[in-house]
Design an enzyme around this catalytic site. Structure first.
Site, PDB file in Angstrom:
ATOM      1  N   LYS A 171       0.822  -1.210   0.000  1.00  0.00           N
ATOM      2  CA  LYS A 171       0.000   0.000   0.000  1.00  0.00           C
ATOM      3  C   LYS A 171       0.863   1.271   0.000  1.00  0.00           C
ATOM      4  O   LYS A 171       0.584   2.216  -0.738  1.00  0.00           O
ATOM      5  CB  LYS A 171      -0.909  -0.024   1.233  1.00  0.00           C
ATOM      6  CG  LYS A 171      -1.988   1.016   1.225  1.00  0.00           C
ATOM      7  CD  LYS A 171      -2.933   0.802   2.395  1.00  0.00           C
ATOM      8  CE  LYS A 171      -2.197   0.935   3.712  1.00  0.00           C
ATOM      9  NZ  LYS A 171      -2.955   1.640   4.744  1.00  0.00           N
ATOM     10  N   ARG A 208     -12.700   4.433   9.903  1.00  0.00           N
ATOM     11  CA  ARG A 208     -12.588   3.145  10.594  1.00  0.00           C
ATOM     12  C   ARG A 208     -13.947   2.618  11.014  1.00  0.00           C
ATOM     13  O   ARG A 208     -14.086   1.473  11.377  1.00  0.00           O
ATOM     14  CB  ARG A 208     -11.723   3.296  11.863  1.00  0.00           C
ATOM     15  CG  ARG A 208     -10.254   3.498  11.593  1.00  0.00           C
ATOM     16  CD  ARG A 208      -9.549   2.163  11.445  1.00  0.00           C
ATOM     17  NE  ARG A 208      -8.230   2.295  10.851  1.00  0.00           N
ATOM     18  CZ  ARG A 208      -7.131   2.626  11.501  1.00  0.00           C
ATOM     19  NH1 ARG A 208      -7.190   2.858  12.788  1.00  0.00           N
ATOM     20  NH2 ARG A 208      -5.988   2.708  10.881  1.00  0.00           N
ATOM     21  N   ARG A 229      12.009 -15.082   3.817  1.00  0.00           N
ATOM     22  CA  ARG A 229      12.993 -14.124   3.310  1.00  0.00           C
ATOM     23  C   ARG A 229      14.120 -13.928   4.317  1.00  0.00           C
ATOM     24  O   ARG A 229      13.935 -14.030   5.520  1.00  0.00           O
ATOM     25  CB  ARG A 229      12.326 -12.799   2.931  1.00  0.00           C
ATOM     26  CG  ARG A 229      11.765 -12.018   4.086  1.00  0.00           C
ATOM     27  CD  ARG A 229      10.971 -10.818   3.573  1.00  0.00           C
ATOM     28  NE  ARG A 229      10.407 -10.076   4.689  1.00  0.00           N
ATOM     29  CZ  ARG A 229       9.566  -9.064   4.574  1.00  0.00           C
ATOM     30  NH1 ARG A 229       9.178  -8.659   3.378  1.00  0.00           N
ATOM     31  NH2 ARG A 229       9.100  -8.439   5.639  1.00  0.00           N
ATOM     32  N   ARG A 275      14.704 -11.162   9.971  1.00  0.00           N
ATOM     33  CA  ARG A 275      14.073 -10.231  10.915  1.00  0.00           C
ATOM     34  C   ARG A 275      13.218 -11.013  11.898  1.00  0.00           C
ATOM     35  O   ARG A 275      12.461 -11.890  11.507  1.00  0.00           O
ATOM     36  CB  ARG A 275      13.206  -9.227  10.153  1.00  0.00           C
ATOM     37  CG  ARG A 275      14.019  -8.167   9.439  1.00  0.00           C
ATOM     38  CD  ARG A 275      13.167  -7.345   8.497  1.00  0.00           C
ATOM     39  NE  ARG A 275      11.877  -6.984   9.086  1.00  0.00           N
ATOM     40  CZ  ARG A 275      11.026  -6.160   8.506  1.00  0.00           C
ATOM     41  NH1 ARG A 275      11.316  -5.627   7.337  1.00  0.00           N
ATOM     42  NH2 ARG A 275       9.875  -5.878   9.066  1.00  0.00           N
ATOM     43  N   ARG A 306      -1.185  -9.721  12.169  1.00  0.00           N
ATOM     44  CA  ARG A 306      -1.377  -8.468  11.427  1.00  0.00           C
ATOM     45  C   ARG A 306      -2.561  -8.575  10.471  1.00  0.00           C
ATOM     46  O   ARG A 306      -3.324  -7.640  10.298  1.00  0.00           O
ATOM     47  CB  ARG A 306      -0.119  -8.127  10.620  1.00  0.00           C
ATOM     48  CG  ARG A 306       0.988  -7.485  11.432  1.00  0.00           C
ATOM     49  CD  ARG A 306       2.054  -6.937  10.491  1.00  0.00           C
ATOM     50  NE  ARG A 306       3.391  -7.332  10.913  1.00  0.00           N
ATOM     51  CZ  ARG A 306       4.304  -7.878  10.131  1.00  0.00           C
ATOM     52  NH1 ARG A 306       4.045  -8.117   8.863  1.00  0.00           N
ATOM     53  NH2 ARG A 306       5.478  -8.188  10.598  1.00  0.00           N
TER      54      ARG A 306
END
Ligand SMILES: [Zn+2]
Length: 214
Positions: free
Chosen positions: A13, A87, A126, A160, A171
């Site tokens: 995004k 929202r 990754r 990470r 998420r």
């Protein structure tokens, strides 16, 4: 042209919003950024928001609406990309009013869709070279010589800590909870357009351009 751009973390995004601003002169109106800026600049709305936040309370719809109104006035006819707002259904109705008062309307709600399992595979596998930062992927892009960076020859790699399946799924769940109250409102009005966020970035850009028109 005024749009709401929706997409879960990892859907690209931010990349697309930056491109629309650079290529079409649109203005991204991110609620979080606008609030921080208003507080820092000490504007009347900023001072109100600051008092509310310091009291540990949520900034009211009225304050957010006032803030968006100010930014819409400043944006003029350049077109807005709304990010993080609305929202709730009440906020969506408030946004309709804010736009109508200025002779504008919401044209599209563009959602960058992702396949959750594919997103997990993309992110969890990754890794990067610890020395030069070159990106790798367990499935799609392994080093040509196992354990040696193609770019700098380093044998140290890292991942990470938040690139794990649980974080990605959490998420996604947060994103669905956040958009659930407003998507039906816009679907009823036929404004929702869906773009495959898993496609290469240029294809995503082309799909969005096709929706927005020349
Ligand atoms: Zn390297």
């Amino acid at each position: 042209m005024n749009i709401i751009l929706l997409g879960p973390p990892g859907a690209g995004k931010g990349t697309q919003a930056a491109r629309l601003q650079a290529q079409r002169g649109m203005v991204q109106l991110s609620t979080g950024d606008m609030l921080r800026q208003a507080v820092a600049n000490g504007t009347p709305v900023g001072l109100q928001a600051k008092a509310v936040m310091e009291a540990g309370e949520l900034v009211s719809d009225a304050i957010v609406s006032a803030l968006i109104g100010e930014h819409l006035d400043a944006a003029g006819d350049r077109g807005a990309i709304f990010d993080g707002f609305p929202r709730t259904r009440a906020q969506a109705e408030a946004l309709d009013l804010l736009l109508a008062e200025r002779g504008h309307r919401l044209d599209h709600v563009i959602e960058l869709n992702v396949d959750e399992d594919a997103l997990v595979r993309r992110i969890v596998k990754r890794f990067t070279c610890a020395n030069c930062g070159a990106p790798y992927h367990d499935e799609f892009k392994r080093p040509q010589v196992e354990g040696v960076c193609d770019v700098c020859g380093s044998t140290e790699f890292k991942r990470r800590p938040d690139d794990n399946e649980q974080t990605v799924r959490t998420r996604m769940a947060e994103y669905r909870a956040k958009t659930a109250p407003i998507l039906p409102y816009y679907e009823e009005r036929g404004l929702v357009r869906r773009v495959d966020g898993m496609a290469p970035v240029d294809d995503v850009a082309a799909a969005i351009d096709a929706i927005l028109g020349a």
